[in-house]
Write a protein that holds these residues in place. Sequence first.
Motif, PDB file in Angstrom:
ATOM      1  N   ILE A   1      -1.073   7.365  -7.603  1.00 18.70           N
ATOM      2  CA  ILE A   1      -0.541   6.273  -8.418  1.00 18.70           C
ATOM      3  C   ILE A   1       0.954   6.476  -8.661  1.00 18.70           C
ATOM      4  O   ILE A   1       1.752   5.539  -8.525  1.00 18.70           O
ATOM      5  CB  ILE A   1      -1.318   6.155  -9.744  1.00 18.70           C
ATOM      6  CG1 ILE A   1      -2.769   5.754  -9.446  1.00 18.70           C
ATOM      7  CG2 ILE A   1      -0.642   5.176 -10.694  1.00 18.70           C
ATOM      8  CD1 ILE A   1      -3.700   5.859 -10.646  1.00 18.70           C
ATOM      9  N   ALA A   2       1.346   7.699  -9.008  1.00 17.34           N
ATOM     10  CA  ALA A   2       2.764   7.992  -9.256  1.00 17.34           C
ATOM     11  C   ALA A   2       3.598   7.740  -8.003  1.00 17.34           C
ATOM     12  O   ALA A   2       4.695   7.154  -8.084  1.00 17.34           O
ATOM     13  CB  ALA A   2       2.930   9.432  -9.727  1.00 17.34           C
ATOM     14  N   ALA A   3       3.115   8.156  -6.852  1.00 12.92           N
ATOM     15  CA  ALA A   3       3.835   7.901  -5.598  1.00 12.92           C
ATOM     16  C   ALA A   3       3.964   6.402  -5.357  1.00 12.92           C
ATOM     17  O   ALA A   3       5.011   5.911  -4.908  1.00 12.92           O
ATOM     18  CB  ALA A   3       3.121   8.578  -4.432  1.00 12.92           C
TER      19      ALA A   3
ATOM     20  N   ALA B   1       9.287  -4.311   2.674  1.00 14.45           N
ATOM     21  CA  ALA B   1       7.847  -4.532   2.844  1.00 14.45           C
ATOM     22  C   ALA B   1       7.104  -3.211   2.884  1.00 14.45           C
ATOM     23  O   ALA B   1       6.050  -3.062   2.245  1.00 14.45           O
ATOM     24  CB  ALA B   1       7.587  -5.335   4.119  1.00 14.45           C
ATOM     25  N   LEU B   2       7.641  -2.250   3.607  1.00 20.01           N
ATOM     26  CA  LEU B   2       7.005  -0.934   3.679  1.00 20.01           C
ATOM     27  C   LEU B   2       6.913  -0.303   2.293  1.00 20.01           C
ATOM     28  O   LEU B   2       5.860   0.221   1.913  1.00 20.01           O
ATOM     29  CB  LEU B   2       7.792  -0.032   4.636  1.00 20.01           C
ATOM     30  CG  LEU B   2       7.217   1.345   4.880  1.00 20.01           C
ATOM     31  CD1 LEU B   2       5.860   1.242   5.554  1.00 20.01           C
ATOM     32  CD2 LEU B   2       8.176   2.155   5.742  1.00 20.01           C
ATOM     33  N   ALA B   3       7.991  -0.385   1.523  1.00 23.18           N
ATOM     34  CA  ALA B   3       7.992   0.202   0.183  1.00 23.18           C
ATOM     35  C   ALA B   3       7.025  -0.527  -0.756  1.00 23.18           C
ATOM     36  O   ALA B   3       6.245   0.118  -1.473  1.00 23.18           O
ATOM     37  CB  ALA B   3       9.410   0.178  -0.403  1.00 23.18           C
ATOM     38  N   GLU B   4       7.060  -1.854  -0.761  1.00 24.30           N
ATOM     39  CA  GLU B   4       6.203  -2.574  -1.712  1.00 24.30           C
ATOM     40  C   GLU B   4       4.736  -2.529  -1.311  1.00 24.30           C
ATOM     41  O   GLU B   4       3.865  -2.249  -2.137  1.00 24.30           O
ATOM     42  CB  GLU B   4       6.637  -4.027  -1.881  1.00 24.30           C
ATOM     43  CG  GLU B   4       5.814  -4.678  -2.984  1.00 24.30           C
ATOM     44  CD  GLU B   4       6.161  -6.118  -3.252  1.00 24.30           C
ATOM     45  OE1 GLU B   4       5.707  -6.621  -4.297  1.00 24.30           O
ATOM     46  OE2 GLU B   4       6.842  -6.749  -2.435  1.00 24.30           O
ATOM     47  N   ILE B   5       4.451  -2.810  -0.063  1.00 20.47           N
ATOM     48  CA  ILE B   5       3.053  -2.823   0.373  1.00 20.47           C
ATOM     49  C   ILE B   5       2.490  -1.408   0.324  1.00 20.47           C
ATOM     50  O   ILE B   5       1.372  -1.190  -0.154  1.00 20.47           O
ATOM     51  CB  ILE B   5       2.921  -3.456   1.768  1.00 20.47           C
ATOM     52  CG1 ILE B   5       3.364  -4.922   1.712  1.00 20.47           C
ATOM     53  CG2 ILE B   5       1.486  -3.341   2.285  1.00 20.47           C
ATOM     54  CD1 ILE B   5       3.667  -5.535   3.061  1.00 20.47           C
ATOM     55  N   GLY B   6       3.276  -0.450   0.791  1.00 18.48           N
ATOM     56  CA  GLY B   6       2.835   0.950   0.718  1.00 18.48           C
ATOM     57  C   GLY B   6       2.636   1.410  -0.707  1.00 18.48           C
ATOM     58  O   GLY B   6       1.666   2.110  -1.019  1.00 18.48           O
ATOM     59  N   GLY B   7       3.536   1.017  -1.592  1.00 19.04           N
ATOM     60  CA  GLY B   7       3.403   1.391  -2.998  1.00 19.04           C
ATOM     61  C   GLY B   7       2.165   0.793  -3.632  1.00 19.04           C
ATOM     62  O   GLY B   7       1.414   1.472  -4.349  1.00 19.04           O
ATOM     63  N   ALA B   8       1.937  -0.476  -3.376  1.00 22.28           N
ATOM     64  CA  ALA B   8       0.738  -1.123  -3.924  1.00 22.28           C
ATOM     65  C   ALA B   8      -0.532  -0.480  -3.358  1.00 22.28           C
ATOM     66  O   ALA B   8      -1.510  -0.277  -4.079  1.00 22.28           O
ATOM     67  CB  ALA B   8       0.770  -2.621  -3.611  1.00 22.28           C
ATOM     68  N   TRP B   9      -0.506  -0.128  -2.064  1.00 26.95           N
ATOM     69  CA  TRP B   9      -1.655   0.526  -1.443  1.00 26.95           C
ATOM     70  C   TRP B   9      -1.916   1.892  -2.078  1.00 26.95           C
ATOM     71  O   TRP B   9      -3.063   2.259  -2.333  1.00 26.95           O
ATOM     72  CB  TRP B   9      -1.418   0.657   0.062  1.00 26.95           C
ATOM     73  CG  TRP B   9      -2.578   1.233   0.808  1.00 26.95           C
ATOM     74  CD1 TRP B   9      -3.684   0.576   1.248  1.00 26.95           C
ATOM     75  CD2 TRP B   9      -2.744   2.598   1.208  1.00 26.95           C
ATOM     76  NE1 TRP B   9      -4.531   1.443   1.902  1.00 26.95           N
ATOM     77  CE2 TRP B   9      -3.973   2.686   1.892  1.00 26.95           C
ATOM     78  CE3 TRP B   9      -1.962   3.735   1.056  1.00 26.95           C
ATOM     79  CZ2 TRP B   9      -4.443   3.884   2.426  1.00 26.95           C
ATOM     80  CZ3 TRP B   9      -2.421   4.927   1.586  1.00 26.95           C
ATOM     81  CH2 TRP B   9      -3.649   4.981   2.258  1.00 26.95           C
ATOM     82  N   LEU B  10      -0.849   2.633  -2.355  1.00 31.83           N
ATOM     83  CA  LEU B  10      -1.016   3.943  -3.001  1.00 31.83           C
ATOM     84  C   LEU B  10      -1.622   3.808  -4.392  1.00 31.83           C
ATOM     85  O   LEU B  10      -2.505   4.588  -4.767  1.00 31.83           O
ATOM     86  CB  LEU B  10       0.327   4.671  -3.073  1.00 31.83           C
ATOM     87  CG  LEU B  10       0.849   5.231  -1.753  1.00 31.83           C
ATOM     88  CD1 LEU B  10       2.317   5.630  -1.885  1.00 31.83           C
ATOM     89  CD2 LEU B  10       0.002   6.409  -1.293  1.00 31.83           C
ATOM     90  N   VAL B  11      -1.159   2.827  -5.156  1.00 35.24           N
ATOM     91  CA  VAL B  11      -1.750   2.590  -6.484  1.00 35.24           C
ATOM     92  C   VAL B  11      -3.224   2.215  -6.325  1.00 35.24           C
ATOM     93  O   VAL B  11      -4.093   2.720  -7.050  1.00 35.24           O
ATOM     94  CB  VAL B  11      -0.970   1.504  -7.253  1.00 35.24           C
ATOM     95  CG1 VAL B  11      -1.705   1.098  -8.526  1.00 35.24           C
ATOM     96  CG2 VAL B  11       0.440   1.984  -7.576  1.00 35.24           C
TER      97      VAL B  11
ATOM     98  N   GLY C   1       9.246   0.981  -7.071  1.00 31.02           N
ATOM     99  CA  GLY C   1      10.610   0.993  -7.607  1.00 31.02           C
ATOM    100  C   GLY C   1      11.650   0.972  -6.497  1.00 31.02           C
ATOM    101  O   GLY C   1      12.668   0.289  -6.597  1.00 31.02           O
ATOM    102  N   ALA C   2      11.384   1.700  -5.425  1.00 30.31           N
ATOM    103  CA  ALA C   2      12.305   1.712  -4.278  1.00 30.31           C
ATOM    104  C   ALA C   2      12.435   0.317  -3.678  1.00 30.31           C
ATOM    105  O   ALA C   2      13.528  -0.092  -3.273  1.00 30.31           O
ATOM    106  CB  ALA C   2      11.816   2.709  -3.230  1.00 30.31           C
ATOM    107  N   TYR C   3      11.335  -0.416  -3.634  1.00 30.24           N
ATOM    108  CA  TYR C   3      11.383  -1.797  -3.130  1.00 30.24           C
ATOM    109  C   TYR C   3      12.422  -2.612  -3.897  1.00 30.24           C
ATOM    110  O   TYR C   3      13.210  -3.352  -3.308  1.00 30.24           O
ATOM    111  CB  TYR C   3      10.006  -2.459  -3.223  1.00 30.24           C
ATOM    112  CG  TYR C   3      10.087  -3.950  -3.378  1.00 30.24           C
ATOM    113  CD1 TYR C   3      10.476  -4.758  -2.313  1.00 30.24           C
ATOM    114  CD2 TYR C   3       9.825  -4.564  -4.602  1.00 30.24           C
ATOM    115  CE1 TYR C   3      10.577  -6.133  -2.461  1.00 30.24           C
ATOM    116  CE2 TYR C   3       9.927  -5.927  -4.749  1.00 30.24           C
ATOM    117  CZ  TYR C   3      10.309  -6.705  -3.683  1.00 30.24           C
ATOM    118  OH  TYR C   3      10.421  -8.056  -3.834  1.00 30.24           O
ATOM    119  N   GLY C   4      12.423  -2.469  -5.206  1.00 29.66           N
ATOM    120  CA  GLY C   4      13.361  -3.232  -6.019  1.00 29.66           C
ATOM    121  C   GLY C   4      14.813  -2.939  -5.668  1.00 29.66           C
ATOM    122  O   GLY C   4      15.656  -3.841  -5.672  1.00 29.66           O
TER     123      GLY C   4
END
Length: 110
Positions: free
Chosen positions: A37-39, A14-24, A45-48
């Motif tokens: 966006i790159a981060a 959850a941290l990886a996906e939600i954080g990743g989407a928030w960064l984008v 990808g880490a979420y996967g």
Amino acid sequence: MTVLRSVLLFALAALAEIGGAWLVWQGWREHRGVLWIAAGVLALGAYGFVATFQPDPHFGRILAAYGGVFVAGSLAWGVVVDKFRPDRWDLIGAGLCLLGVAVIMYAPRG
């Protein structure tokens, strides 16, 4: 121990996906730039990969259960990061989602 490991993996995912989407979101909608966006893409990808460490071997079950974690985690992220105040219906909905996660992942199976 298996349930605890699974719960920790769901939290990390959850941290990886939600954080990743928030960064984008921040990079694009808030014009913070391509590095944000790159981060975000790397975090997504880490979420996967994190999801592959769940002890249950069934992709569909893991992803379905993660959907409930994502709902509750998104609300929690909003509270902590964006100062969002969920109402009682948000909280009831998140609770129902987490109940669904518990049934999907941890119900006794023969």
